[in-house]
Write a protein that holds these residues in place. Sequence first.
Motif, PDB file in Angstrom:
ATOM      1  N   VAL A 446     102.723  49.266  30.733  1.00  0.00           N
ATOM      2  CA  VAL A 446     103.580  48.648  31.572  1.00  0.00           C
ATOM      3  C   VAL A 446     102.495  47.772  30.518  1.00  0.00           C
ATOM      4  N   PRO A 447     103.354  46.861  29.770  1.00  0.00           N
ATOM      5  CA  PRO A 447     102.701  45.718  28.656  1.00  0.00           C
ATOM      6  C   PRO A 447     102.117  44.904  29.393  1.00  0.00           C
ATOM      7  N   ASP A 448     100.923  44.365  28.274  1.00  0.00           N
ATOM      8  CA  ASP A 448      99.474  43.654  30.070  1.00  0.00           C
ATOM      9  C   ASP A 448      98.967  42.780  28.301  1.00  0.00           C
ATOM     10  N   PRO A 453     103.831  45.249  18.718  1.00  0.00           N
ATOM     11  CA  PRO A 453     105.344  45.631  18.909  1.00  0.00           C
ATOM     12  C   PRO A 453     105.935  46.443  19.162  1.00  0.00           C
ATOM     13  N   ASP A 454     105.244  47.853  18.322  1.00  0.00           N
ATOM     14  CA  ASP A 454     105.866  48.652  18.702  1.00  0.00           C
ATOM     15  C   ASP A 454     105.846  49.902  20.295  1.00  0.00           C
ATOM     16  N   ASP A 455     104.723  49.263  20.830  1.00  0.00           N
ATOM     17  CA  ASP A 455     104.689  49.592  22.250  1.00  0.00           C
ATOM     18  C   ASP A 455     105.120  48.699  22.900  1.00  0.00           C
ATOM     19  N   ALA A 456     105.231  47.402  22.968  1.00  0.00           N
ATOM     20  CA  ALA A 456     106.224  46.562  24.161  1.00  0.00           C
ATOM     21  C   ALA A 456     107.790  46.742  23.665  1.00  0.00           C
ATOM     22  N   GLN A 457     108.243  47.241  22.473  1.00  0.00           N
ATOM     23  CA  GLN A 457     109.734  47.198  21.920  1.00  0.00           C
ATOM     24  C   GLN A 457     110.554  48.484  23.006  1.00  0.00           C
ATOM     25  N   LYS A 458     108.829  49.939  23.022  1.00  0.00           N
ATOM     26  CA  LYS A 458     109.433  50.831  23.368  1.00  0.00           C
ATOM     27  C   LYS A 458     109.301  51.218  24.781  1.00  0.00           C
ATOM     28  N   GLU A 464     115.894  49.113  29.591  1.00  0.00           N
ATOM     29  CA  GLU A 464     116.920  49.386  29.580  1.00  0.00           C
ATOM     30  C   GLU A 464     118.034  51.178  30.585  1.00  0.00           C
ATOM     31  N   GLU A 465     117.406  51.610  29.025  1.00  0.00           N
ATOM     32  CA  GLU A 465     117.737  53.017  29.500  1.00  0.00           C
ATOM     33  C   GLU A 465     117.889  53.506  31.542  1.00  0.00           C
ATOM     34  N   HIS A 466     116.547  52.575  32.434  1.00  0.00           N
ATOM     35  CA  HIS A 466     115.966  53.101  33.308  1.00  0.00           C
ATOM     36  C   HIS A 466     117.251  51.990  34.145  1.00  0.00           C
TER      37      HIS A 466
END
Length: 513
Positions: A446-448, A453-458, A464-466
């Motif tokens: 979970v973003p903190d 940026p790549d991890d945040a986009q991931k 979105e898929e969830h």
Amino acid sequence: MSDSSLILDSAPASSAGDAPATAIGEEGRSLPSNVEAEAAFLGAVLIDNSVYEELPNPLRPEHFFVPAHRLIMERVLTMMERGATASPVTLKPYFDGNEHLEPLGGTTYLARLTADGHGLLATRQLAEQIYDLALLRELVTVGRALVGGALDTSETVEPLKQIEKAEAALYEIAEGTNIGSDASTFKDASIAALKLAQKAMNSDRGLSGRTTGLSTIDDKTAGLHNSDLVILAGRPGMGKTSLATNIAFNTAYEYLKQMRDGGPDSGGAPVAFFSLEMSADQLATRILAEQAEISSEKLRSGDIGRDEFTRLSEASQRLADLPLYIDDTPALTIDALRMRARRLKRKNKIGLVVVDYLQLLQGSGRASDNRVNEISEISRGLKTMAKELELPVIALSQLSRAVEQREDKKPQLADLRESGSIEQDADMVWFIYRAEYYHKAQMPNVPDGSESPDDAQKYQDWMEEHQKLVNKALLIVAKQRHGSTGNVPLIFQSEYTKFSSPSYRDYSDFGEE
């Protein structure tokens, strides 16, 4: 009834059928019989062959007590099947010198049977009495076999096995299967098929079998049909027990509503649920939580408020008469399961059996050295039970771990665990699949604010898929003997362990495209 039963060829007959023939039992009692009724019925048939065809439940030769009467009835039926007329004159050549007829006066006995014609006045009543007495003789046979087996301690003593055999024999007598059960004619079978089609046509939902209470499943299968074995399989966590419990409840509740409201047959029926994994109170807790829409987890921990407890109490009162019978006896053998199901069918007229789950059943012991053979015996036993009791059986089954090792986690028939005979014996094979379960296991951190940026986009892509997958499930109909295969969309509310059907027709986001 077979000739090995207590219809004894040595039974003495009267000189002309004027006195009842008897066979003396071990305690000096005569076996139930009425020779005069048999003679009167045969006389009526020999006068007018058509009276036999008008019987609601035609008699067979094995129902007659006197050996001569059995032979006469057998010859009468043979001639009628050939389109010939059976009468004392046409029967005479077949009985000249017959050892069973000679003590009664030889072939003149055939003419004496038709002398007064009194049997024509009450043919149906005579037939019913002959049949009932044949049933009583079968009961004597079962009773003596039971006593003989109980007294014989020369071999391994297995009282439970003897009880199972006795109960099976009694059930056969009650159902009439042990007394001349013949193959169905195509005419009879086609009439039954037309009735099923008419039932489906008259049903709002196109049902010809028992309802699952889930419209998308009913649409795909037209309901659960008598004699069908349905295998419901899935990996742990997919919700197969929840789905089976939902179906059991829905089928029983439809029947309860029908009995209360007096409406038309809606596909409901009393249900027997054999739970080899969970206790009866745990299953009841699940059902009450589903109906009161209370989290099962909160219910188990007691973390519920007054309003929730009120809803729970109201659900309990509303469902007090629910015809759902839960048997949580552990380690049942397949024979014991069939015995208990027969008893429930006889006492409570159950119309659906659910078994949770197949791999927890035990075989007879004959194949215990080989687990694959034992599972094969169990699956055959479940199919036999479905046919014997004339009701659908849903059996839950585990899947092999091969599913977890594939990129595509959707189950396949090859994943059925331990035996290919499960697939062979089943009329339908269902797999429950929830992509949400596997997707959740791939959740990124979970973003903190400290991630790239790549991890945040991931994480954003994962969320979105969830959202697309949450609360969605597929029932994969991998085999259907009487219909097509394919995917059936379902909604799964995990907090209530409750399945339902989606209310809209666009199933593309369920993976049904």
